[in-house]
Scaffold this motif. Structure first.
Motif, PDB file in Angstrom:
ATOM      1  N   ILE A 118       2.501  13.965  -5.433  1.00  0.00           N
ATOM      2  CA  ILE A 118       2.312  15.297  -4.877  1.00  0.00           C
ATOM      3  C   ILE A 118       2.051  15.181  -3.383  1.00  0.00           C
ATOM      4  N   HIS A 119       2.446  16.186  -2.616  1.00  0.00           N
ATOM      5  CA  HIS A 119       2.152  16.194  -1.182  1.00  0.00           C
ATOM      6  C   HIS A 119       0.639  16.183  -0.986  1.00  0.00           C
ATOM      7  N   PRO A 120       0.135  15.499   0.044  1.00  0.00           N
ATOM      8  CA  PRO A 120      -1.311  15.403   0.238  1.00  0.00           C
ATOM      9  C   PRO A 120      -2.056  16.729   0.309  1.00  0.00           C
ATOM     10  N   ASP A 121      -1.375  17.812   0.714  1.00  0.00           N
ATOM     11  CA  ASP A 121      -2.069  19.102   0.754  1.00  0.00           C
ATOM     12  C   ASP A 121      -2.093  19.796  -0.611  1.00  0.00           C
ATOM     13  N   LEU A 122      -1.501  19.151  -1.611  1.00  0.00           N
ATOM     14  CA  LEU A 122      -1.489  19.598  -3.010  1.00  0.00           C
ATOM     15  C   LEU A 122      -0.705  20.883  -3.223  1.00  0.00           C
ATOM     16  N   THR A 123       0.035  21.347  -2.231  1.00  0.00           N
ATOM     17  CA  THR A 123       0.798  22.596  -2.386  1.00  0.00           C
ATOM     18  C   THR A 123       2.238  22.502  -1.873  1.00  0.00           C
ATOM     19  N   VAL A 177       1.415   9.883 -11.669  1.00  0.00           N
ATOM     20  CA  VAL A 177       0.339   9.475 -10.753  1.00  0.00           C
ATOM     21  C   VAL A 177       0.130   7.965 -10.735  1.00  0.00           C
ATOM     22  N   GLU A 178       0.138   7.323 -11.908  1.00  0.00           N
ATOM     23  CA  GLU A 178      -0.021   5.868 -11.961  1.00  0.00           C
ATOM     24  C   GLU A 178       1.113   5.252 -12.764  1.00  0.00           C
ATOM     25  N   VAL A 179       1.458   4.019 -12.395  1.00  0.00           N
ATOM     26  CA  VAL A 179       2.476   3.271 -13.118  1.00  0.00           C
ATOM     27  C   VAL A 179       1.938   1.868 -13.347  1.00  0.00           C
ATOM     28  N   LEU A 180       2.302   1.294 -14.464  1.00  0.00           N
ATOM     29  CA  LEU A 180       1.856  -0.060 -14.815  1.00  0.00           C
ATOM     30  C   LEU A 180       3.039  -0.833 -15.385  1.00  0.00           C
ATOM     31  N   LEU A 181       3.458  -1.886 -14.678  1.00  0.00           N
ATOM     32  CA  LEU A 181       4.491  -2.775 -15.194  1.00  0.00           C
ATOM     33  C   LEU A 181       3.792  -3.864 -15.994  1.00  0.00           C
ATOM     34  N   LEU A 182       3.906  -3.783 -17.312  1.00  0.00           N
ATOM     35  CA  LEU A 182       3.270  -4.786 -18.165  1.00  0.00           C
ATOM     36  C   LEU A 182       3.922  -6.144 -17.920  1.00  0.00           C
ATOM     37  N   ARG A 183       3.127  -7.195 -17.948  1.00  0.00           N
ATOM     38  CA  ARG A 183       3.600  -8.520 -17.589  1.00  0.00           C
ATOM     39  C   ARG A 183       2.819  -9.574 -18.356  1.00  0.00           C
ATOM     40  N   GLY A 184       3.184 -10.828 -18.141  1.00  0.00           N
ATOM     41  CA  GLY A 184       2.482 -11.896 -18.838  1.00  0.00           C
ATOM     42  C   GLY A 184       2.704 -11.812 -20.334  1.00  0.00           C
ATOM     43  N   LYS A 185       1.614 -11.832 -21.098  1.00  0.00           N
ATOM     44  CA  LYS A 185       1.691 -11.874 -22.555  1.00  0.00           C
ATOM     45  C   LYS A 185       1.992 -10.521 -23.186  1.00  0.00           C
ATOM     46  N   MET A 212       0.837  -1.198   0.000  1.00  0.00           N
ATOM     47  CA  MET A 212       0.000   0.000   0.000  1.00  0.00           C
ATOM     48  C   MET A 212       0.867   1.241   0.000  1.00  0.00           C
ATOM     49  N   THR A 213       0.564   2.161  -0.890  1.00  0.00           N
ATOM     50  CA  THR A 213       1.287   3.427  -0.919  1.00  0.00           C
ATOM     51  C   THR A 213       0.610   4.423   0.014  1.00  0.00           C
ATOM     52  N   PHE A 214       1.437   5.152   0.752  1.00  0.00           N
ATOM     53  CA  PHE A 214       0.967   6.194   1.657  1.00  0.00           C
ATOM     54  C   PHE A 214       1.592   7.513   1.232  1.00  0.00           C
ATOM     55  N   MET A 215       0.800   8.347   0.602  1.00  0.00           N
ATOM     56  CA  MET A 215       1.323   9.583   0.042  1.00  0.00           C
ATOM     57  C   MET A 215       1.814  10.536   1.143  1.00  0.00           C
ATOM     58  N   PHE A 262      14.983   7.383  -3.874  1.00  0.00           N
ATOM     59  CA  PHE A 262      14.121   7.783  -2.763  1.00  0.00           C
ATOM     60  C   PHE A 262      12.668   7.428  -3.047  1.00  0.00           C
ATOM     61  N   ILE A 263      11.868   7.486  -1.985  1.00  0.00           N
ATOM     62  CA  ILE A 263      10.415   7.366  -2.061  1.00  0.00           C
ATOM     63  C   ILE A 263       9.832   8.642  -1.474  1.00  0.00           C
ATOM     64  N   MET A 264       8.989   9.329  -2.251  1.00  0.00           N
ATOM     65  CA  MET A 264       8.390  10.574  -1.780  1.00  0.00           C
ATOM     66  C   MET A 264       7.014  10.732  -2.426  1.00  0.00           C
ATOM     67  N   TYR A 265       6.005  10.996  -1.608  1.00  0.00           N
ATOM     68  CA  TYR A 265       4.620  11.154  -2.067  1.00  0.00           C
ATOM     69  C   TYR A 265       4.167   9.993  -2.967  1.00  0.00           C
ATOM     70  N   PRO A 266       4.392   8.734  -2.575  1.00  0.00           N
ATOM     71  CA  PRO A 266       4.028   7.629  -3.475  1.00  0.00           C
ATOM     72  C   PRO A 266       2.518   7.491  -3.617  1.00  0.00           C
ATOM     73  N   HIS A 267       2.079   7.294  -4.825  1.00  0.00           N
ATOM     74  CA  HIS A 267       0.658   7.134  -5.145  1.00  0.00           C
ATOM     75  C   HIS A 267       0.451   5.839  -5.927  1.00  0.00           C
ATOM     76  N   GLY A 268       0.884   5.814  -7.184  1.00  0.00           N
ATOM     77  CA  GLY A 268       0.727   4.621  -8.001  1.00  0.00           C
ATOM     78  C   GLY A 268       1.703   3.531  -7.595  1.00  0.00           C
ATOM     79  N   ILE A 269       1.283   2.280  -7.791  1.00  0.00           N
ATOM     80  CA  ILE A 269       2.152   1.136  -7.521  1.00  0.00           C
ATOM     81  C   ILE A 269       1.820   0.027  -8.512  1.00  0.00           C
ATOM     82  N   SER A 270       2.839  -0.665  -8.975  1.00  0.00           N
ATOM     83  CA  SER A 270       2.647  -1.822  -9.848  1.00  0.00           C
ATOM     84  C   SER A 270       3.733  -2.836  -9.547  1.00  0.00           C
ATOM     85  N   VAL A 271       3.407  -4.115  -9.760  1.00  0.00           N
ATOM     86  CA  VAL A 271       4.305  -5.206  -9.405  1.00  0.00           C
ATOM     87  C   VAL A 271       4.415  -6.181 -10.571  1.00  0.00           C
TER      88      VAL A 271
END
Length: 406
Positions: free
Chosen positions: A200-205, A239-247, A139-142, A178-187
């Protein structure tokens, strides 16, 4: 086109991590009822609801069940576990992560029963989940522990929801990894890697990111932090990342929220990492901004939502790194998450949830139901006007309503 998953697909789901094959059963009861996370616009509790999304149904747009989570909880994203027998929602406030109990009524209609908070330790502002086949979920915690340049990844035991480990890698310690403001995750479990975005920081600023970071799935060590922007000073906010896998072709894809673009990086079998990210689609050339979610069907079609002005673009990814635009579907401002299903008459549709964090001009508060073949909008539900709520995310009631998401 095959997009819908139901409980008959559990064996396939366990085989292909987070990829759901279609065993669509048109006779499955209430196959067009969906869960939505929502925020109240009236100062009341935020929560989860069951809503009918088939424009051909007489009760189109009707909410049949609601579960209140509390004022300011801001439930954010709904997920099923690997076996599709448990439902979770992350949250930007409240306890940040909840397991949701559901039942079926005497008519087989899904019913929301209760929500159990899960202890996330010091980790705040819950974003995305990813369930793996070995009994973990990530789980990502921004917000991380709450610092101005914070952010973390929680590793949980999928059997008992216990937090196993918190992964932290402050930019202050190492500005190159580093890890900073993580949102998207893919495995990609086969390759033993995962990737998270820096958004982005949760306060958006307070701060913004422009990178993605690759980690070892088992040691949790950082392997590389990639620039996903035109320059070091371009705060593109992946914001989002997708590691393509399988076929699918072995690439990493990322969307940039403030850049409004799609980026790509090829997997390198020698280094066992990805090479440099490059821009594969420039949203500004099409009058598009705020690229958000990515979904892939099993026919190599990529669906990407652009919150501004509210479009879903459909691409062919069978010849990556060439990305071929096939069609553009029109939703509303704030186009965000999607679900895929067939109407009672067999039309293949995508329902688009149109709202991004109630940001002005990106918060239509509607759900658009669009026929994929023709691009025609078959129906629109205005939740802002009808119920005084804004939809935050959307998911199926018979299991994940997509083939591949993260």
């Amino acid at each position: 086109m095959k997009l819908k998953f139901n409980l008959l697909s559990v064996i396939i789901l366990m085989t292909f991590s987070n990829c759901q094959n279609d065993n669509h059963n048109p006779d499955l009861p209430h196959d067009s009822s969906f869960y939505i996370d929502y925020r109240s616009l009236k100062g009341l509790s935020d929560g989860i609801a069951v809503i009918e999304l088939d424009p051909e149904a007489p009760n189109f747009g009707h909410i049949s069940s609601k579960l209140e989570l509390g004022i300011g909880v801001l439930p954010h994203h709904l997920y099923y576990n690997q076996n599709a027998d448990k439902l979770f929602t992350t949250a930007l406030g409240g306890n940040y992560l909840y397991q949701i109990k559901t039942e079926k009524d005497k008519n087989g209609q899904p019913k929301l029963v209760s929500a159990t908070p899960i202890d996330t330790g010091e980790n705040t502002v819950g974003e995305n989940l990813f369930f793996t086949n070995d009994g973990r979920y990530f789980m990502t915690f921004m917000g991380g522990a709450g610092g101005p340049k914070d952010g973390s990844i929680g590793v949980f035991n999928a059997n008992n929801n216990q937090l196993i480990k918190t992964i932290k890698a402050p930019v202050q310690t190492n500005p190159n990894q580093f890890i900073m403001y993580p949102h998207g995750i893919s495995v990609n479990e086969e390759k033993g890697i995962m990737m998270v975005t820096s958004t982005i920081h949760p306060d958006l600023t307070t701060g913004m990111g422009n990178t993605c970071t690759l980690l070892d799935l088992n040691t949790y060590e950082l392997k590389e932090t990639y620039l996903v922007a035109d320059s070091q000073t371009d705060m593109s906010s992946p914001v989002e990342v997708l590691l393509l896998r399988g076929k699918f072709p072995q690439y990493a894809l990322a969307t940039t929220m403030l850049g409004g673009d799609i980026w790509i990086a090829p997997y390198n079998a020698i280094t066992k990492k990805y090479d440099t990210f490059s821009k594969i689609f420039d949203g500004s050339t099409q009058g598009l901004g705020w690229a958000l979610e990515m979904y892939i069907d099993d026919n190599s079609k990529l669906y990407v939502s652009f919150a501004d002005p509210g479009k879903v673009l459909v691409f062919d990814i069978s010849n990556l790194p060439q990305l071929k635009l096939l069609k553009t579907l029109t939703a509303d401002k704030g186009a965000h998450h999607m679900v895929f299903f067939k109407t009672k008459k067999g039309k293949e549709v995508v329902a688009v949830q149109n709202n991004l964090l109630d940001i002005p001009n990106l918060n239509s508060g509607t759900i658009s139901v669009i026929e994929i073949q023709t691009g025609k909008t078959l129906g629109t539900i205005d939740l802002r006007t009808k119920y005084g709520i804004l939809p935050e995310s959307i998911e199926g009631t018979n299991g994940p309503s997509n083939y591949m998401h993260h």
